[in-house]
Design a protein around this motif. Sequence first.
Motif, PDB file in Angstrom:
ATOM      1  N   ASN A 322       4.136   1.595   9.572  1.00 29.02           N
ATOM      2  CA  ASN A 322       4.261   2.328   8.315  1.00 29.02           C
ATOM      3  C   ASN A 322       3.509   1.629   7.185  1.00 29.02           C
ATOM      4  O   ASN A 322       2.927   2.282   6.317  1.00 29.02           O
ATOM      5  N   ALA A 326       0.585   3.456   5.191  1.00 24.98           N
ATOM      6  CA  ALA A 326       0.643   3.626   3.740  1.00 24.98           C
ATOM      7  C   ALA A 326      -0.677   3.205   3.101  1.00 24.98           C
ATOM      8  O   ALA A 326      -1.184   3.870   2.186  1.00 24.98           O
ATOM      9  N   LEU A 559      -1.784  -3.035   1.341  1.00 28.19           N
ATOM     10  CA  LEU A 559      -0.886  -2.087   0.688  1.00 28.19           C
ATOM     11  C   LEU A 559      -0.732  -2.421  -0.786  1.00 28.19           C
ATOM     12  O   LEU A 559      -0.736  -1.535  -1.655  1.00 28.19           O
ATOM     13  N   LYS A 650       8.031   4.542   3.366  1.00 30.01           N
ATOM     14  CA  LYS A 650       6.674   4.369   3.889  1.00 30.01           C
ATOM     15  C   LYS A 650       6.502   5.164   5.184  1.00 30.01           C
ATOM     16  O   LYS A 650       7.442   5.241   5.992  1.00 30.01           O
ATOM     17  N   PRO A 651       5.315   5.700   5.417  1.00 33.71           N
ATOM     18  CA  PRO A 651       4.155   5.731   4.517  1.00 33.71           C
ATOM     19  C   PRO A 651       4.302   6.856   3.501  1.00 33.71           C
ATOM     20  O   PRO A 651       4.815   7.928   3.829  1.00 33.71           O
TER      21      PRO A 651
END
Length: 675
Positions: A322, A326, A559, A650-651
């Motif tokens: 995730n 993201a 991220l 997330k994401p």
Amino acid sequence: MQKDRDYSRGAFDHAVTGMAILSTQGHWLQANRAALALLGYAANELAGTAVEAMMDAEDFARHGNLLHRVMAGDVERCRLDLRLRHHGGDMVWVELEAAVVLDDAISPDYLVVQLHDGNERKNAEPTGRASDDRYEHGIGQVNGIQAPSRLERQPDGSVPAHGEVMDVAERQTAARLEESEQRYRSLFDHHPDAVYWLDTAGTFLSANSACEATSGYRTEELVGGSFVPLILPEFLEATELHFRAAVAGVAQRYEVVIRHKDGHHVNLDVTNVPVVVGGQVIGVFGIARDLTGQRALEEQLRHSQKMDAIGQLAGGVAHDFNNILAAITGFAQLLESDIDPSDPRASDVQEILKGARRAATLTRHLLAFSRRQTLHPAPLDLGHVVGDTMAMLRPLMGGMLTLDAPAPACVVPVLADRTQLEQVLMNLALNARDAMPDGGTLTIEVGVLREPGTAPLATLTVRDTGAGMSPDVAARSFEPFFTTKARGEGTGLGLATVHGIVQQSGGSITLVTQPGIGSTFTVRLPLVDTVPSWPDADEEVVHAPSAATVLVVDDEESLRSMVRRVLERAGYRVLTASNGVAALDLLSIHAHAIDVLVSDVAMPEMGGVELAARATERLPGLPVILMSGYTPEEIVPGFETGHVAAFLHKPFMAVALLDVLERVVRGVAPRAPAG
């Protein structure tokens, strides 16, 4: 019948295992040679003795109540480790198993007992019997029965005996013999385990009623036949070796799997002991205990442990994935905003975003599988859910199957959890695929059922052209752990899970099937009035510029960088930190300049939950937005009422991040965890 009684009597006398019969008051009535040797008593010394009197006081305090319950018939059987007083005075450890035998009135009649040496099976020689001097001491016995008068030796050396005494003695001896034979036969017939007698060629000479229950064959079908046809082929060679060793005079204990008459497999714990008469082995006495239920429970436990381990792994993978998704999604959206829609690369960016959304769906499945995703019913369009799931189903169907899923003619709104609906569809589709190993057609249809006098229902129909099911199999298809697949190829939980989810959603499921034609599963769910319209993740949403300062905390550099770029483009001032400790340092330096804290949950040194608690302690009223691939209910205690203002799953798309942040800055409570 006389021959059968001889077999059971011999089985009792010659069994290597100690065996005995107790009264319902706990007194020894009879014991075989192995039991007498174990305890060091002669038969006449042990008979009538109370087992309680021989028990260690501590053991009696611990086990006495259970033993009394068996004597009273409240408990069918028990197995105890305890100490009994040996004839020599020492206490010996004994594994004692007692089972109650009921009379015709269904009342406790006596107890059948098995004894095993708990001190490495030390064999004690039974003490000698006292000599029987019948004449010098004036005790007259005829055929073992004491005469009522003193017998005098006559001058000619003869000893007179009264005929009536002889007749009574013979009748009493015959009565005792008959009673003994009945006890041996009862012991043989009523033993809870399968007990049998084989000759040296492996032919059944006798078998008790438990043999019938264990094998499915009547006694008359077993007697005269060999044990070989019962054994599964993969166990036959080892079983024959064990049998030959028993015939050679060595007791054997081993596990084997037999085929029941109805075809199912039965796991057995077998003890075979040689029966020796006159120094020669004349046969094999065996006891077989059914372990099928125990082995099934052990297999279920192993499977549960394996699935739990896989679930933990899946949850961890989904969490890390995730974070990657993201970043991919955020940077793709940044790229999309910089490219003119007429640019040929714009379609490439759309494909990147489409793939990211499909990957995000997969992580939802992984999180649901690992039980790390809390399930929330919400209004959904059933047709839309089916359409989205098709992208995952098509690769699983294989090249020999045709998947047909026509779009419904209208919106079909239901109140359900999206992940649960996807699991229902996935399980039904995979079940259909397995029913069509040689190819076929899988059809999935969504519709509305309207019948007079009843509320309309949403329907999900999954139809295959596979092998179909017999009525017996169809009747059990939704039972947990029921499967027709080979061992190791199915858990028997797929359709049971579907049934449970549908019921929890307030619906029902039916099955129509016919061997050779195929199967049709129909799920019916209550309709709801409307499906709420949520902003599409791809549509452009214009946000008002903001002068707020945001502290972004995440240990994933990509991220962290993506979030910073998205927020700075929207007009926010952004500070970043890689963990909670560094974030607290920045909060100390810029205490009154930071308006919102946005933090990941799982980070080294200090996670987001602890950071949120410490930050709001230092700066009361500081809004906190947490991000995670897990669910808020699991990782943020008191999410609804605590110091966390919002949660991003997330994401998430860039629009979701900006939407939540704008609402928090304005002091408007977010509508739901976003993602």
